[in-house]
Design a protein around this motif. Structure first.
Motif, PDB file in Angstrom:
ATOM      1  N   ASP A  85       0.948  -1.246   0.041  1.00 40.58           N
ATOM      2  CA  ASP A  85      -0.088  -0.039  -0.103  1.00 40.58           C
ATOM      3  C   ASP A  85       0.938   1.508   0.086  1.00 40.58           C
ATOM      4  O   ASP A  85       0.499   2.460  -0.471  1.00 40.58           O
ATOM      5  CB  ASP A  85      -0.923  -0.054   1.447  1.00 40.58           C
ATOM      6  CG  ASP A  85      -2.029  -1.070   1.184  1.00 40.58           C
ATOM      7  OD1 ASP A  85      -1.576  -2.159   0.904  1.00 40.58           O
ATOM      8  OD2 ASP A  85      -3.239  -0.732   1.365  1.00 40.58           O
ATOM      9  N   GLY A  88       4.811   3.774  -2.661  1.00 39.68           N
ATOM     10  CA  GLY A  88       5.317   5.105  -3.154  1.00 39.68           C
ATOM     11  C   GLY A  88       6.594   5.326  -2.360  1.00 39.68           C
ATOM     12  O   GLY A  88       7.636   6.140  -2.855  1.00 39.68           O
ATOM     13  N   PHE A 394       5.599   7.061 -10.371  1.00 39.18           N
ATOM     14  CA  PHE A 394       4.842   6.344  -9.282  1.00 39.18           C
ATOM     15  C   PHE A 394       3.524   5.565  -9.954  1.00 39.18           C
ATOM     16  O   PHE A 394       3.086   5.898 -11.082  1.00 39.18           O
ATOM     17  CB  PHE A 394       3.976   7.435  -8.324  1.00 39.18           C
ATOM     18  CG  PHE A 394       5.055   8.350  -7.478  1.00 39.18           C
ATOM     19  CD1 PHE A 394       5.664   7.643  -6.406  1.00 39.18           C
ATOM     20  CD2 PHE A 394       5.711   9.320  -7.901  1.00 39.18           C
ATOM     21  CE1 PHE A 394       6.629   8.293  -5.721  1.00 39.18           C
ATOM     22  CE2 PHE A 394       6.651  10.068  -7.061  1.00 39.18           C
ATOM     23  CZ  PHE A 394       7.127   9.525  -5.859  1.00 39.18           C
ATOM     24  N   PRO A 395       3.020   4.316  -9.352  1.00 43.58           N
ATOM     25  CA  PRO A 395       2.296   3.656  -9.877  1.00 43.58           C
ATOM     26  C   PRO A 395       0.757   4.193  -9.775  1.00 43.58           C
ATOM     27  O   PRO A 395       0.459   4.972  -9.029  1.00 43.58           O
ATOM     28  CB  PRO A 395       2.166   2.474  -8.710  1.00 43.58           C
ATOM     29  CG  PRO A 395       2.838   2.829  -7.492  1.00 43.58           C
ATOM     30  CD  PRO A 395       3.491   4.050  -7.874  1.00 43.58           C
ATOM     31  N   GLU A 396      -0.094   3.817 -10.719  1.00 39.86           N
ATOM     32  CA  GLU A 396      -1.416   4.153 -10.680  1.00 39.86           C
ATOM     33  C   GLU A 396      -2.146   3.643  -9.732  1.00 39.86           C
ATOM     34  O   GLU A 396      -1.946   2.812  -8.950  1.00 39.86           O
ATOM     35  CB  GLU A 396      -2.305   3.667 -12.025  1.00 39.86           C
ATOM     36  CG  GLU A 396      -1.513   4.337 -13.213  1.00 39.86           C
ATOM     37  CD  GLU A 396      -2.143   5.687 -13.208  1.00 39.86           C
ATOM     38  OE1 GLU A 396      -3.004   5.982 -12.959  1.00 39.86           O
ATOM     39  OE2 GLU A 396      -1.172   6.392 -14.028  1.00 39.86           O
ATOM     40  N   PRO A 397      -3.269   4.418  -9.045  1.00 40.09           N
ATOM     41  CA  PRO A 397      -4.214   3.907  -7.999  1.00 40.09           C
ATOM     42  C   PRO A 397      -4.706   2.508  -8.095  1.00 40.09           C
ATOM     43  O   PRO A 397      -5.128   2.178  -9.231  1.00 40.09           O
ATOM     44  CB  PRO A 397      -4.992   5.032  -7.810  1.00 40.09           C
ATOM     45  CG  PRO A 397      -4.507   6.192  -8.312  1.00 40.09           C
ATOM     46  CD  PRO A 397      -3.862   5.733  -9.453  1.00 40.09           C
ATOM     47  N   ASP A 425       2.240  13.022  -1.024  1.00 37.22           N
ATOM     48  CA  ASP A 425       1.943  11.653  -1.259  1.00 37.22           C
ATOM     49  C   ASP A 425       1.503  11.510  -2.898  1.00 37.22           C
ATOM     50  O   ASP A 425       0.393  11.846  -3.242  1.00 37.22           O
ATOM     51  CB  ASP A 425       0.932  11.199  -0.482  1.00 37.22           C
ATOM     52  CG  ASP A 425       0.989   9.715  -0.794  1.00 37.22           C
ATOM     53  OD1 ASP A 425       1.568   9.010  -1.582  1.00 37.22           O
ATOM     54  OD2 ASP A 425       0.319   8.828   0.011  1.00 37.22           O
ATOM     55  N   THR A 427       1.207   8.911  -4.663  1.00 39.35           N
ATOM     56  CA  THR A 427       0.557   7.995  -5.065  1.00 39.35           C
ATOM     57  C   THR A 427      -0.899   8.068  -4.674  1.00 39.35           C
ATOM     58  O   THR A 427      -1.788   7.265  -4.811  1.00 39.35           O
ATOM     59  CB  THR A 427       1.052   6.551  -4.134  1.00 39.35           C
ATOM     60  OG1 THR A 427       0.655   6.823  -2.915  1.00 39.35           O
ATOM     61  CG2 THR A 427       2.348   6.432  -4.688  1.00 39.35           C
ATOM     62  N   GLY A 443      -6.345   5.730  -3.829  1.00 42.60           N
ATOM     63  CA  GLY A 443      -4.986   5.214  -3.354  1.00 42.60           C
ATOM     64  C   GLY A 443      -4.397   3.653  -3.633  1.00 42.60           C
ATOM     65  O   GLY A 443      -5.028   3.235  -4.625  1.00 42.60           O
ATOM     66  N   GLN A 444      -3.512   3.474  -2.997  1.00 34.20           N
ATOM     67  CA  GLN A 444      -2.745   2.075  -3.224  1.00 34.20           C
ATOM     68  C   GLN A 444      -3.621   0.820  -2.572  1.00 34.20           C
ATOM     69  O   GLN A 444      -3.207  -0.318  -3.065  1.00 34.20           O
ATOM     70  CB  GLN A 444      -1.297   2.197  -2.817  1.00 34.20           C
ATOM     71  CG  GLN A 444      -0.479   3.273  -3.851  1.00 34.20           C
ATOM     72  CD  GLN A 444      -0.455   2.810  -5.230  1.00 34.20           C
ATOM     73  OE1 GLN A 444      -0.200   1.726  -5.583  1.00 34.20           O
ATOM     74  NE2 GLN A 444      -1.027   3.878  -5.993  1.00 34.20           N
ATOM     75  N   HIS A 448      -3.439   2.336   3.051  1.00 34.63           N
ATOM     76  CA  HIS A 448      -3.395   3.561   2.381  1.00 34.63           C
ATOM     77  C   HIS A 448      -4.398   4.468   2.766  1.00 34.63           C
ATOM     78  O   HIS A 448      -4.103   5.699   3.471  1.00 34.63           O
ATOM     79  CB  HIS A 448      -3.017   3.434   1.099  1.00 34.63           C
ATOM     80  CG  HIS A 448      -2.401   4.842   0.429  1.00 34.63           C
ATOM     81  ND1 HIS A 448      -2.349   5.265  -1.024  1.00 34.63           N
ATOM     82  CD2 HIS A 448      -1.605   5.954   1.096  1.00 34.63           C
ATOM     83  CE1 HIS A 448      -1.920   6.166  -1.171  1.00 34.63           C
ATOM     84  NE2 HIS A 448      -1.329   6.705   0.093  1.00 34.63           N
ATOM     85  N   ASN A 680      -3.272  -5.895  -8.881  1.00 31.26           N
ATOM     86  CA  ASN A 680      -3.411  -4.542  -9.496  1.00 31.26           C
ATOM     87  C   ASN A 680      -4.358  -5.002 -10.597  1.00 31.26           C
ATOM     88  O   ASN A 680      -4.630  -5.732 -10.847  1.00 31.26           O
ATOM     89  CB  ASN A 680      -2.097  -4.197 -10.239  1.00 31.26           C
ATOM     90  CG  ASN A 680      -1.386  -5.392 -11.267  1.00 31.26           C
ATOM     91  OD1 ASN A 680      -2.186  -5.497 -12.207  1.00 31.26           O
ATOM     92  ND2 ASN A 680      -0.379  -6.041 -10.815  1.00 31.26           N
TER      93      ASN A 680
END
Length: 708
Positions: A85, A88, A394-397, A425, A427, A443-444, A448, A680
């Motif tokens: 979570d 980031g 950074f990764p997508e939510p 933040d 992410t 969010g992740q 999170h 994911n």
């Protein structure tokens, strides 16, 4: 004290939750005499994990910067969270680190979190070493953990140490690099060096030879020397290993017990003597595809990799000096917004404790406060430089929730607080959705989002509740329908009159012209939300003046933005206007717009309407023994299993799942698997909703309208 670039080491402590990163960082600080006693997580007195919520939970939720002066070097330590979570925090740490130290739990072996983080080590091409921790645990299994690491990460995984015994009796480490045995006192601490017992010499020598071969493979001169002499000198071995590690040719494996402070000092010595400095790493990539070498004699360039807001302090910025020297009082220019920033104070950190310094050289990591307009991912240069470090991606939510709106006054305060956290933040995404008429937080994972809620309530004093977010359904039709509507209104003066006849049909690319109609003009509109509206003007003989075409189309578009069934947006429809009436005095744009809106609404309901729901491609990585539970849970969510396979030691399930069934999936998956899984998702398509669920959704919408 300012350290030269070659005497700086930047490492990120990585690993699955419970692998012992935070306690290992305590041992490192203690061995370097940065702290006088080793803190305990249960007592909440460690240098890392110093925030209130981390103390309450007993886990790392943020990355923490620390440093240890060791011999003539400075080792910057970034302790990172293990929960996915908070990925980031891991990504921004790996961006500025020159070495990943992957902690493995000797009891559990290579866990899911290890596999996930390794993806980022590979992305950043980071040198790495492994530490098999918890060797004193009753169920510690060094051999199995080592074999799992080799199986997952390949033959580059090369052990440097092994234990004589594991479990409660763990106190002896055979080191095949130094060819000595370290014997620790019962309580842990500084070991005594002893000769390797004769019974262990054959194994130790075999491991030593493997290290020599690995070191020689990466340098032609060393390889020739190895073939001639059959071995390498201590200096040659060190140089060969340095090259091999810097180029990700080997991943050494050490062992330790952070709980009893066994092994950390030896690992620090190896990091100091063998592991790469920032000067040994490839030049940093720039946004314009150029590169920047880590050179203290170049112009100054820094990257802010993390920002946090602290009470009574304001914005705190963590940065790495990528080139040049940064002195207290220097002014740098933000490459993004061209604003000048004065670095009035420079600090080095050990958790929340900060020590002021006068200068930081290329490769070093530091802290400053009160920058006016610089944030995470911003590059700052001195006035002679014009370059931008390639930003952190950074990764997508993967999860979203809606905010239950409080009072208007509280809502304004809440949005200010949320945007402040969003600034810190990357992410986290805060969205004001005009379509769903909700404030959404992306969010992740559930942890999170729980952390965001905690910060809003505890730090900002604002009550915030999460509610189920609405789903962005789409509406369309499945057959053709002809309809008409006459709008007539008399108000005493000039009235309103318009009559519109239209045919509505499902639209697809390349479809033939409408049967029996004479097409005069065609407009294919790409809708902002996806899909298309095909608008055909088929009036023959002037029953409606062409000047009203735009008004008719506008009326249709207004209804497509808020569809007849559930108020969701409509897509992929062809509308052909083929007849109607107008009045020389009472007809106007507004009248035709209202008539077309109502005609479209009536025709839509006659054309076998269909609600489309968003479907997501889901990928779940989990342990073999929980795969059945994960599959069973997915089946209750109307998932279509697309495939099953393996990824390392873990099972991978791919499925297509309706978005409406994904609410709180993060929490459910964590509960089902005891945290030994990760997922994911990404949007795949809109798909027709089952008839019973469609009827239920329409009925709910009618109820909402009646109660409004």
């Amino acid at each position: 004290m300012s350290f030269d670039t070659k005497n700086i080491r930047n490492l990120a402590l990585l690993g699955h939750p419970g692998s012992g990163k935070t306690l290992f960082s305590e041992c490192m600080l203690f061995e370097a005499k940065e702290i006088s006693r080793i803190g305990k997580i249960e007592e909440g007195n460690t240098s890392s994990d110093y925030t209130n919520i981390e103390k309450e939970r007993g886990n790392s939720l943020f990355s923490t910067l620390m440093h240890a002066n060791w011999k003539d070097s400075k080792i910057n330590i970034l302790d990172t969270p293990g929960f996915d979570d908070f990925v980031g925090e891991v990504i921004c740490s790996l961006k500025v680190a020159d070495l990943g130290v992957m902690m493995l739990n000797a009891k559990n072996g290579v866990e899911v979190g290890t596999e996930l983080i390794w993806e980022y080590i590979e992305r950043f091409k980071s040198p790495a070493l492994f530490v098999i921790n918890h060797m004193d645990h009753d169920k510690a299994d060094y051999e199995q953990t080592l074999e799992q690491a080799k199986a997952r990460f390949g033959n580059k995984v090369i052990p440097i140490q092994y234990p004589i015994t594991s479990g409660a009796g763990f106190n002896k480490i055979v080191d095949a690099l130094t060819m000595v045995m370290y014997v620790f006192p019962d309580g842990g601490g500084r070991p005594e060096k002893q000769d390797i017992p004769a019974s262990e010499m054959e194994r130790a020598q075999e491991m030593h030879n493997a290290l020599v071969e690995a070191a020689a493979e990466n340098d032609e001169g060393l390889m020739e020397k190895f073939f001639e002499d059959g071995t390498l000198t201590e200096e040659e071995l060190a140089e060969g290993l340095r090259i091999a590690i810097a180029n990700q040719q080997i991943f050494p494996v050490f062992i330790a017990s952070a709980e009893r402070n066994m092994g950390s000092g030896r690992i620090m010595g190896f990091i100091n003597d063998i592991c790469p400095s920032p000067a040994d790493r490839p030049a940093a990539e720039l946004a314009d595809e150029g590169t920047l070498a880590c050179d203290a004699n170049d112009d100054t360039t820094v990257l802010i990799y993390k920002t946090i807001s602290e009470p009574r302090v304001g914005m705190v910025s963590y940065f790495k000096v990528y080139s040049g020297k940064l002195k207290a009082g220097d002014e740098l220019v933000n490459q993004t917004n061209r604003n000048s920033e004065r670095f009035g104070q420079l600090f080095v950190a050990n958790g929340h404790e900060r020590t002021q310094v006068d200068e930081l050289q290329a490769g070093d990591i530091g802290v400053t406060v009160k920058l006016k307009s610089s944030h995470t991912n911003n590059t700052l240069n001195d006035k002679n430089a014009d370059r931008q470090i390639s930003p952190i991606v950074f990764p997508e939510p993967r999860i979203r929730t809606a905010v239950d709106p409080p009072s208007k006054n509280e809502m304004e305060k809440l949005m200010r607080a949320l945007h402040q956290i969003e600034e810190e933040d990357p992410t986290l995404i805060v969205e004001q959705s005009p379509v769903l008429k909700q404030t959404l937080i992306h969010g992740q994972g559930q942890l999170h989002l729980d952390l965001i809620k905690y910060r809003i309530e505890k730090v900002n004093g604002i009550k915030m509740d999460f509610i189920r977010p609405r789903i962005p359904y789409r509406e369309t039709i499945t057959k053709s329908a002809d309809t008409m509507y006459r709008h007539k209104k008399q108000t005493g003066g000039a009235g309103q009159f318009a009559e519109v006849h239209m045919r509505i049909e499902p639209y697809y690319e390349g479809m033939p012209d409408p049967t029996g109609l004479s097409v005069r003009n065609t407009e294919i509109e790409d809708l902002p939300w996806g899909g298309k509206l095909a608008f055909y003007w088929c009036i023959v003989g002037g029953s409606i003046d062409a000047k009203y075409s735009n008004a008719i189309k506008k009326g249709i578009m207004q209804k497509m933005e808020e569809g007849p069934l559930t108020g969701s947006r409509c897509q992929d429809i062809r509308v052909s206007i083929y007849d109607g009436k107008m009045h020389a005095v009472d007809s106007n744009d507004m009248a035709f717009m209202l008539a077309s809106t109502q005609a479209f609404k009536d025709g839509f309901r006659q054309a076998a309407p269909q609600i489309l729901e968003p479907i997501y491609d889901l990928e779940v990585l989990c342990a073999d023994d929980v795969m059945g539970d994960v599959m069973g849970d997915l089946q209750t969510r109307r998932a279509i299993i697309m495939g099953m396979g393996t990824d390392g030691h873990y099972q991978k399930i791919t499925a297509r799942v309706p978005q409406s069934e994904m609410y709180q999936y993060s929490s459910s998956l964590r509960s089902l698997t005891q945290g030994r899984a990760k997922f994911n998702r990404r949007f795949a398509e809109f798909s027709p909703m089952p008839p019973d669920l469609q009827k239920q959704l329409i009925d709910e919408h009618k109820t909402e309208l009646a109660e409004a």
